[in-house]
Design an enzyme around this catalytic site. Structure first.
Site, mmCIF file in Angstrom:
data_model
loop_
_atom_site.group_PDB
_atom_site.id
_atom_site.type_symbol
_atom_site.label_atom_id
_atom_site.label_comp_id
_atom_site.label_asym_id
_atom_site.label_seq_id
_atom_site.Cartn_x
_atom_site.Cartn_y
_atom_site.Cartn_z
ATOM 1 N N SER A 228 0.862 -1.184 0.000
ATOM 2 C CA SER A 228 0.000 0.000 0.000
ATOM 3 C C SER A 228 0.895 1.230 0.000
ATOM 4 O O SER A 228 2.117 1.126 -0.010
ATOM 5 C CB SER A 228 -0.890 0.001 1.244
ATOM 6 O OG SER A 228 -0.088 0.117 2.408
ATOM 7 N N LYS A 229 0.268 2.401 0.035
ATOM 8 C CA LYS A 229 1.065 3.638 -0.007
ATOM 9 C C LYS A 229 2.051 3.732 1.152
ATOM 10 O O LYS A 229 3.151 4.242 1.002
ATOM 11 C CB LYS A 229 0.141 4.859 0.009
ATOM 12 C CG LYS A 229 -0.464 5.153 -1.349
ATOM 13 C CD LYS A 229 -1.163 6.485 -1.369
ATOM 14 C CE LYS A 229 -1.732 6.758 -2.760
ATOM 15 N NZ LYS A 229 -2.429 8.044 -2.815
ATOM 16 N N ARG A 230 1.654 3.208 2.305
ATOM 17 C CA ARG A 230 2.575 3.303 3.455
ATOM 18 C C ARG A 230 3.802 2.421 3.256
ATOM 19 O O ARG A 230 4.836 2.643 3.861
ATOM 20 C CB ARG A 230 1.859 2.950 4.748
ATOM 21 C CG ARG A 230 1.465 1.509 4.887
ATOM 22 C CD ARG A 230 0.563 1.286 6.110
ATOM 23 N NE ARG A 230 0.021 -0.057 6.116
ATOM 24 C CZ ARG A 230 0.616 -1.097 6.654
ATOM 25 N NH1 ARG A 230 1.808 -0.962 7.206
ATOM 26 N NH2 ARG A 230 0.056 -2.292 6.637
#
Length: 477
Positions: free
Chosen positions: A247-249
């Site tokens: 994911s973006k994290r």
């Protein structure tokens, strides 16, 4: 490659939806397709799946093209835009209807919502029940909207000999009669993908394993049309270091962020993505030519790969050390200009290029190179950071004064001559070279870390170096 495929020139494709940037998982899919086609002397095609008109934007399309170009993934033939082929997609849906392999479904949205509710309550799989499959369309009131659905096989099973996943079998009873053409006449993704792949001559569909279920549904269209089945290779998705879906994290950012914000080189990103799920023995550093020579689907693993930023940065450090100095300087210059809010002239850029050899052994990213180069362009008197100021306390100024005097007498401003002069000062003072190098570094760069001190002296030049030393001696008085 199997015997049945040997006579088919390899054609792969990358088919992103332009609803945002080229994400890193998509970049790896593109890389695998590109390498497979180049390995087999085939074609790599690009299709933009822009049927979501609300979210498909020109900037998003350009970001994808820009990302592919940066990674060096060139495509053959003209880019295909899926939306422009809607008429052809509809044509195939009506052909299937005419053949008896598809049918008109007049079920209303309310009926379908009720069906789903009943299935949910009974804890049954939610799928269309085929209520118009065998009914006469004449039973529907005139002018009633309809969709066109594929008449999927109900008996037996479908098999895919996937090049990554192995033999995968699905009972046909689990597949419902999917919609091919919506009531407004627009094609669904499932139909458009199959028609485009056929018309583009795609022989190998290499994509994420989240599309594996779609492959079985798409096979229904392929078989009904009598088209050749592509070879499927469904690659496991990339996970974060914690094992969760990327994911973006974790770093599921656009390729442009790896270039612009993280300061990575394209060859490092490609090498890292290649090793995420594929391997060739123990090889870690793999050139583009080697990748083309070695890449095949047999060495793609079945387990998800874990994204590791430290490994990526370490790989980038290797490629920085290998990179041409003038190329690096051109990439670093805008980052220096932003930090100093200035424009580097030709002389400054020449100096930056000369500094690369000394700077790059210590740097993992272009940003670190830029930070390391700032001391070259700062104006006198330098402002010292906290650690550098500490290094110039106590007896350091006296040592700096002796060192400055010795350097004044150096006629040949080269590393050997400068090193000899400074070593003599250390010897006369009965101390180690480091005791002189540290305050000298602070005076010359304003920092406690820098390239080798003799490289710093040469890069700054005689007048600038002596001037900076003099400034610090005066400030200590």
């Amino acid at each position: 490659m199997g015997a049945s495929e040997e006579n088919r020139p390899v054609v792969t494709r990358f088919a992103p939806s332009p609803t945002g940037f080229l994400h890193i998982g998509g970049a790896r899919t593109a890389l695998f397709n590109w390498l497979f086609s180049r390995h087999h002397g085939g074609k790599f095609l690009l299709r933009i799946e822009d049927t979501d008109r609300a979210r498909s934007t020109e900037p998003a399309i350009e970001a994808i093209l820009d990302g592919l170009r940066w990674l060096g993934l060139d495509w053959d033939d003209e880019t295909v835009f899926q939306f422009s082929r809607a008429k052809r997609h509809a044509e195939v849906a009506y052909q299937l209807l005419e053949q008896g392999d598809a049918y008109k479904c007049f079920a209303t949205p309310e009926e379908l919502a009720e069906l789903r509710e009943q299935q949910r309550a009974a804890k049954l799989p939610m799928r269309y029940d085929g209520r118009w499959r065998d009914r006469d369309p004449a039973e529907a009131p005139e002018g009633t909207p309809f969709v066109i659905r594929l008449k999927a096989e109900r008996e037996g099973e479908s098999v895919i000999e996937d090049r990554v996943q192995g033999r995968v079998v699905v009972r046909n009873a689990e597949l419902d009669d999917m919609i091919l053409l919506r009531s407004d006449g627009t094609p669904t993704y499932m139909l458009a993908v199959v028609v485009d792949d056929q018309d583009m001559g795609v022989t190998h569909v290499i994509r994420g394993d989240d599309h594996l279920n779609n492959a079985f549904r798409q096979l229904g269209i392929i078989k009904a049309m009598g088209w050749p089945e592509p070879v499927y290779a469904h690659v496991p998705l990339i996970h974060g270091a914690d094992g969760a879906k990327l994911s973006k994290r974790h770093g599921a950012l656009g390729v442009d962020a790896y270039r612009d914000e993280m300061g990575l080189l394209p060859e490092a990103v490609c090498n890292y993505l290649l090793r995420l799920g594929w391997g060739h023995g123990d090889a870690e550093i793999i050139s583009r030519d080697q990748a083309i020579e070695w890449f095949d689907l047999g060495n793609v693993g079945r387990s998800p790969s874990r994204f590791d930023f430290k490994k990526l940065e370490n790989l980038n450090a290797h490629y920085i050390r290998e990179a041409d100095d003038s190329r690096l300087a051109a990439l670093v210059a805008p980052r220096v200009e932003t930090r100093l809010d200035t424009v580097l002239d030709d002389d400054a850029r020449t100096l930056l290029t000369a500094a690369m050899a000394a700077l790059k052994p210590r740097a993992k990213t272009l940003d670190e190179l830029a930070e390391g180069a700032l001391f070259l362009f700062e104006t006198r008197p330098l402002s010292l950071d906290e650690k550098a100021a500490t290094l110039l306390g106590g007896d350091a100024t006296a040592l700096l004064e002796k060192t400055g005097g010795a350097l004044q007498g150096v006629a040949d401003w080269t590393v050997p001559a400068l090193e000899e002069a400074v070593r003599q000062v250390a010897e006369d003072a009965g101390i180690g070279l480091g005791k002189i190098a540290q305050p000298l570094r602070a005076a010359l760069t304003g920092r406690a870390t820098s390239p080798g001190i003799f490289d710093v002296l040469v890069l700054l030049g005689r007048d600038e170096a002596l001037g900076r030393i003099s400034d610090q001696i005066k400030q200590a008085e």
